[in-house]
Design a protein around this motif. Structure first.
Motif, PDB file in Angstrom:
ATOM      1  N   ASP A 114      49.015  49.715  22.682  1.00 46.14           N
ATOM      2  CA  ASP A 114      48.222  50.090  23.850  1.00 46.14           C
ATOM      3  C   ASP A 114      47.501  51.421  23.639  1.00 46.14           C
ATOM      4  O   ASP A 114      46.339  51.582  24.015  1.00 46.14           O
ATOM      5  CB  ASP A 114      49.122  50.195  25.093  1.00 46.14           C
ATOM      6  CG  ASP A 114      49.603  48.830  25.531  1.00 46.14           C
ATOM      7  OD1 ASP A 114      49.060  47.839  25.013  1.00 46.14           O
ATOM      8  OD2 ASP A 114      50.516  48.758  26.370  1.00 46.14           O
ATOM      9  N   GLU A 115      48.221  52.378  23.019  1.00 48.44           N
ATOM     10  CA  GLU A 115      47.608  53.698  22.785  1.00 48.44           C
ATOM     11  C   GLU A 115      46.373  53.582  21.915  1.00 48.44           C
ATOM     12  O   GLU A 115      45.315  54.130  22.238  1.00 48.44           O
ATOM     13  CB  GLU A 115      48.612  54.617  22.065  1.00 48.44           C
ATOM     14  CG  GLU A 115      49.701  55.152  22.953  1.00 48.44           C
ATOM     15  CD  GLU A 115      50.881  55.644  22.130  1.00 48.44           C
ATOM     16  OE1 GLU A 115      50.677  56.010  20.953  1.00 48.44           O
ATOM     17  OE2 GLU A 115      51.990  55.653  22.667  1.00 48.44           O
ATOM     18  N   VAL A 116      46.533  52.861  20.805  1.00 48.29           N
ATOM     19  CA  VAL A 116      45.405  52.778  19.864  1.00 48.29           C
ATOM     20  C   VAL A 116      44.229  52.072  20.524  1.00 48.29           C
ATOM     21  O   VAL A 116      43.065  52.419  20.297  1.00 48.29           O
ATOM     22  CB  VAL A 116      45.840  52.065  18.570  1.00 48.29           C
ATOM     23  CG1 VAL A 116      44.660  51.883  17.643  1.00 48.29           C
ATOM     24  CG2 VAL A 116      46.913  52.861  17.879  1.00 48.29           C
ATOM     25  N   ILE A 118      43.319  52.327  23.535  1.00 46.92           N
ATOM     26  CA  ILE A 118      42.582  53.277  24.368  1.00 46.92           C
ATOM     27  C   ILE A 118      41.536  53.997  23.528  1.00 46.92           C
ATOM     28  O   ILE A 118      40.406  54.207  23.973  1.00 46.92           O
ATOM     29  CB  ILE A 118      43.556  54.275  25.012  1.00 46.92           C
ATOM     30  CG1 ILE A 118      44.357  53.565  26.099  1.00 46.92           C
ATOM     31  CG2 ILE A 118      42.814  55.450  25.606  1.00 46.92           C
ATOM     32  CD1 ILE A 118      45.435  54.399  26.698  1.00 46.92           C
ATOM     33  N   ALA A 119      41.908  54.334  22.307  1.00 43.06           N
ATOM     34  CA  ALA A 119      40.968  55.050  21.444  1.00 43.06           C
ATOM     35  C   ALA A 119      39.741  54.204  21.127  1.00 43.06           C
ATOM     36  O   ALA A 119      38.668  54.727  20.858  1.00 43.06           O
ATOM     37  CB  ALA A 119      41.658  55.474  20.156  1.00 43.06           C
TER      38      ALA A 119
ATOM     39  N   GLN B  34      39.238  56.530  32.268  1.00 40.63           N
ATOM     40  CA  GLN B  34      40.384  56.225  31.392  1.00 40.63           C
ATOM     41  C   GLN B  34      41.375  57.387  31.369  1.00 40.63           C
ATOM     42  O   GLN B  34      42.584  57.195  31.471  1.00 40.63           O
ATOM     43  CB  GLN B  34      39.897  55.986  29.961  1.00 40.63           C
ATOM     44  CG  GLN B  34      39.256  54.651  29.743  1.00 40.63           C
ATOM     45  CD  GLN B  34      40.299  53.577  29.587  1.00 40.63           C
ATOM     46  OE1 GLN B  34      41.464  53.881  29.365  1.00 40.63           O
ATOM     47  NE2 GLN B  34      39.904  52.337  29.750  1.00 40.63           N
ATOM     48  N   ARG B 126      48.538  58.557  24.755  1.00 38.81           N
ATOM     49  CA  ARG B 126      47.445  57.880  25.449  1.00 38.81           C
ATOM     50  C   ARG B 126      46.440  58.887  25.963  1.00 38.81           C
ATOM     51  O   ARG B 126      45.230  58.689  25.841  1.00 38.81           O
ATOM     52  CB  ARG B 126      47.990  57.085  26.631  1.00 38.81           C
ATOM     53  CG  ARG B 126      48.562  55.754  26.259  1.00 38.81           C
ATOM     54  CD  ARG B 126      49.410  55.251  27.394  1.00 38.81           C
ATOM     55  NE  ARG B 126      50.460  54.398  26.882  1.00 38.81           N
ATOM     56  CZ  ARG B 126      50.588  53.121  27.201  1.00 38.81           C
ATOM     57  NH1 ARG B 126      49.752  52.568  28.034  1.00 38.81           N
ATOM     58  NH2 ARG B 126      51.545  52.409  26.690  1.00 38.81           N
ATOM     59  N   PHE B 129      44.423  60.124  23.089  1.00 39.73           N
ATOM     60  CA  PHE B 129      43.418  59.151  22.635  1.00 39.73           C
ATOM     61  C   PHE B 129      42.283  59.008  23.646  1.00 39.73           C
ATOM     62  O   PHE B 129      41.119  58.900  23.270  1.00 39.73           O
ATOM     63  CB  PHE B 129      44.065  57.789  22.390  1.00 39.73           C
ATOM     64  CG  PHE B 129      44.725  57.681  21.055  1.00 39.73           C
ATOM     65  CD1 PHE B 129      44.029  58.027  19.903  1.00 39.73           C
ATOM     66  CD2 PHE B 129      46.022  57.236  20.938  1.00 39.73           C
ATOM     67  CE1 PHE B 129      44.639  57.930  18.669  1.00 39.73           C
ATOM     68  CE2 PHE B 129      46.634  57.133  19.711  1.00 39.73           C
ATOM     69  CZ  PHE B 129      45.941  57.485  18.575  1.00 39.73           C
ATOM     70  N   GLN B 132      40.117  61.923  23.285  1.00 33.03           N
ATOM     71  CA  GLN B 132      39.305  61.774  22.068  1.00 33.03           C
ATOM     72  C   GLN B 132      38.101  60.864  22.332  1.00 33.03           C
ATOM     73  O   GLN B 132      36.973  61.180  21.987  1.00 33.03           O
ATOM     74  CB  GLN B 132      40.211  61.175  20.995  1.00 33.03           C
ATOM     75  CG  GLN B 132      39.582  60.909  19.667  1.00 33.03           C
ATOM     76  CD  GLN B 132      40.628  60.303  18.722  1.00 33.03           C
ATOM     77  OE1 GLN B 132      41.761  60.780  18.655  1.00 33.03           O
ATOM     78  NE2 GLN B 132      40.268  59.263  18.025  1.00 33.03           N
ATOM     79  N   TYR B 133      38.380  59.745  23.013  1.00 33.07           N
ATOM     80  CA  TYR B 133      37.327  58.785  23.332  1.00 33.07           C
ATOM     81  C   TYR B 133      36.308  59.419  24.271  1.00 33.07           C
ATOM     82  O   TYR B 133      35.096  59.315  24.064  1.00 33.07           O
ATOM     83  CB  TYR B 133      37.973  57.555  23.975  1.00 33.07           C
ATOM     84  CG  TYR B 133      37.037  56.427  24.299  1.00 33.07           C
ATOM     85  CD1 TYR B 133      36.283  55.814  23.299  1.00 33.07           C
ATOM     86  CD2 TYR B 133      36.908  55.963  25.604  1.00 33.07           C
ATOM     87  CE1 TYR B 133      35.434  54.775  23.592  1.00 33.07           C
ATOM     88  CE2 TYR B 133      36.056  54.924  25.905  1.00 33.07           C
ATOM     89  CZ  TYR B 133      35.314  54.326  24.902  1.00 33.07           C
ATOM     90  OH  TYR B 133      34.470  53.314  25.201  1.00 33.07           O
TER      91      TYR B 133
END
Lengths: 544, 180
Positions: A114-116, A118-119, B34, B126, B129, B132-133
């Motif tokens: 799930d974390e990845v 989000i990126a 997000q 999270r 990330f 970062q996004y």
């Protein structure tokens, strides 16, 4: 991220057309040769071969057209059958299962996926776990857009969080750049059949009997033919896709070192050679076969070098990690917390956490008098260091049992005939006898227990393991079966269980029911077995 | 006639540029949403954490209260600058709590605590990330509205630069290190 959705769809269509044409060519060539062979056979058996006009053997234009149409039909049928539910078939062959979220490591894997995601800002990916000791990870994608990431139990137990994150990011990179889909399609064309046959041949009659030998050799011929076709189709895939996925993974996690470390660990352990996963080698992060001309992955050293360059680090970092890895299991699993009170613990009392403070100590008989005590209360044994819920303490379970009196036990202990209680051992489901502490485990759960490394063991267990090993290996050399074969009855089916040593490296005496594939361990035997198994694994790593 | 055509072309160009900018601005807003989702997730986790830890940490009341205070502050913050400082404060409070937990072996071994720790680490990741996004999207947006011909259109419609979501120092980029 790398490609737009439309672009991926467009490339998909080209790719499918290309693959179908390739299939048609393969089938046409095969049918053509078969047709020729049939003609020659027919003529040589029923007619005079020498005087027959040679022109007859080569198919005419009309025959060619008919053969071609047949080839197209077979190729299309093949394509549609193979491309249906690709992921499902692959999971069946690899024995991949959905995650068990009550186990912390599986929850961690789900969180990481799930974390990845989000990126990347993209959609849902499902996780799968293969219950096996080898270390690898793969991803698959279906025609309907469903995508999956699979990781083996072995890898979960070997990697730390950031390394696992890097591996997942690599697989996510395959998915978002779209090449995961091509790899899955290409692998399903012949790989599914190869894997399926290999899985059958694993469980087939033993090779000692004549019929077994014949079926095995026929199967082996078919497998090697399909595997050759598989290699041919798979060689379409470009090795560059792995470099690209590595690069995207680094862009997502900004941690090239973790990816290099995990590649290094995977390359130094068993990657799945000589299992059904060989058929799907291109799907995995590091190929399961040995490197060859047919390799679908670039050399692993090259990949690691590129990643180390990105991290501005040199190889000494990896070498240091290698040392840590060797010492990791074994030493860390030794339980070093000092024991207070020792073996007299059952005579001592329990503290109970109530109204924000600890009360007690209460003796067992006092506890039975307490009306307000429920299974959710936190308790602590006098002199012990661990706090747990009252219902988790093994000696107190009986206190809470009367609440639901009609507890029907599924199995009963082969020694004391008491009902076996369900117990999560390394998060695998087992059944334990509350009296003699023996444990009943099925084969698949035993597999999980041996791979996972959550428990730690006391010094005595390590000493016992050494003793067992020395004593039993001598006997193992002479004869595997011990001469009192039938002692206990199987708790599941009631038939006699066989007593034998588990393996040469872990020579623990166990009782096994060959009908239900279920194992019975007496108290502490499972602990000893885990210790021996770990030592064995370490040796493997060192030898390579 | 030619002049009219020229004006038409310029007008079309302005519209297309404006559309590009709007699309990118929406991407940035989406990325910010997000982050908010993840921050909310962290705020929801903290009461659970405090509940589990309370039984064990009778002598560490101050640390616990700090975490609760930081959470309330973070939930009240509205604009990006306030959020930045409040969330940074919460991160450091959480980290000191997890550091304290290390000293209590029984709490560390507690199953609920292990699960919660995993959840917290995951949430921190999270957030990292998502940030970062978000920052990537903001950078893309800022570059677009500052580039040579585009900057005229941006100025015409009063579109200004977006702020990055920063963290205090580089060491905080790492999620809190907890041995599992």
């Amino acid at each position: 991220m790398a490609y737009s959705f439309v672009e991926i769809q467009k490339r998909k269509t080209y790719f499918i057309v290309f693959l179908t044409i390739l299939l048609i060519i393969i089938y046409f060539a095969t049918i053509w040769i078969l047709w020729l062979a049939a003609k020659i056979y027919f003529v040589s058996v029923f007619m005079d071969f020498q005087n027959f006009p040679k022109k007859f053997f080569f198919p005419s234009f009309k025959e060619n057209v008919i053969l071609f149409i047949i080839a197209i039909k077979i190729a299309l049928i093949h394509f549609f059958i193979s491309s249906k539910n690709m992921s499902k078939k692959i999971f069946y062959i690899l024995k991949a299962e959905p995650m068990d979220l009550s186990y912390l490591k599986h929850q961690q894997l789900k969180n990481i996926i799930d974390e990845v995601l989000i990126a990347t800002g993209s959609s849902q990916i499902e996780g799968r776990v293969i219950n096996t000791a080898f270390c690898n990870a793969f991803s698959t994608a279906d025609f309907d857009g469903k995508v999956y990431i699979g990781v083996t139990e072995g890898l979960l137990s070997k990697l730390n969080r950031s390394q696992l994150e890097a591996v997942v990011a690599h697989e996510v990179a395959h998915i978002i750049s779209g090449d995961c889909f091509y790899t899955t399609v290409v692998c399903s064309m012949f790989g599914i059949y190869e894997g399926f046959l290999e899985r059958i041949s694993e469980n087939l009659v033993p090779i000692e009997t004549v019929s077994g030998f014949i079926t095995k050799s026929i199967l082996y011929c078919i497998i090697s033919f399909i595997s050759a076709l598989n290699n041919l189709v798979v060689s379409l895939l470009s090795q560059q896709r792995e470099f690209r996925a590595d690069a995207i993974a680094v862009k997502l996690t900004r941690n090239p070192l973790a990816l290099a470390e995990s590649l290094y660990i995977i390359s130094k352990t068993w990657r799945g050679k000589s299992t059904a996963s060989e058929a799907f080698s291109p799907l995995f992060i590091v190929e399961t076969k040995d490197a060859s001309e047919f390799s679908t992955h670039p050399p692993i050293e090259e990949r690691i070098n590129i990643l180390m360059n990105m991290a501005h680090a040199d190889h000494s970092v990896l070498e240091k990690m290698m040392e840590n890895m060797y010492f990791r299991t074994g030493n860390i699993r030794k339980d070093t917390t000092p024991k207070i009170g020792g073996k007299t613990k059952t005579q001592k009392g329990w503290f109970i956490f109530k109204d924000n403070k600890w009360q007690g100590p209460f003796s067992f008989s006092e506890l039975t008098q307490l009306n307000w005590l429920t299974g959710d209360h936190l308790i602590c044994r006098e002199g012990a260091l661990t706090v747990k819920k009252a219902c988790e303490d093994f000696d107190l379970i009986s206190l809470f049992k009367p609440l639901h009196k009609e507890v029907s036990y599924k199995y009963s202990c082969p020694h004391c005939y008491h009902g076996l209680e369900e117990l999560k051992y390394e998060w695998a489901s087992t059944y334990r006898c509350p009296i003699c502490k023996g444990i009943l485990v099925s084969r698949s759960e035993l597999n999980k227990i041996l791979i996972r490394e959550e428990r730690s063991f006391s010094e005595e267990i390590f000493q016992q393991a050494e003793m067992v090993k020395k004593e039993k290996q001598e006997r193992f050399r002479k004869i595997q079966q011990i001469h009192t074969p039938f002692v206990l009855n199987c708790p599941k089916c009631g038939k006699k269980m066989r007593r034998r040593l588990f393996s040469y490296e872990a020579p623990v005496e166990i009782d096994v029911c060959i009908w239900c594939d279920i194992f019975w361990f007496d108290a502490e035997e499972l602990d000893i077995m885990q210790v021996l198994y770990d030592q064995n694994l370490n040796k493997d790593i060192l030898l390579e | 006639m030619w002049l009219l055509l020229l004006i038409l072309i310029i007008l079309l160009w302005v519209i297309s540029v404006y559309n590009v900018i709007v699309a990118k601005r929406n991407n940035v807003d989406n990325a910010w949403a997000q982050i908010e989702v993840q921050l909310k997730r962290r705020h929801d986790l903290i009461p659970n954490l405090v509940k589990v830890a309370k039984g064990y940490l009778a002598y560490e009341r101050e640390t616990l209260e700090n975490v609760i205070k930081a959470r309330t502050q973070a939930m009240q913050a509205i604009n990006i600058k306030d959020k930045e400082t409040a969330e940074n404060f919460l991160t450091s409070a959480l980290r000191s709590l997890l550091f304290v937990v290390e000293n209590y072996p029984d709490l560390k071994a507690n199953q609920n605590m292990l699960k919660l720790q995993e959840e917290i680490i995951s949430t921190e990741n999270r957030i990292a990330f998502a940030r970062q996004y978000y920052n990537d999207e903001v950078m893309r947006f800022n570059i677009t509205i500052q580039q040579f011909p585009f900057c005229f259109v941006a100025r015409m419609f009063c579109i200004s630069k977006k702020e990055l979501f920063k963290i205090e120092d580089s060491s905080q980029k790492e999620p809190p290190k907890v041995k599992l």
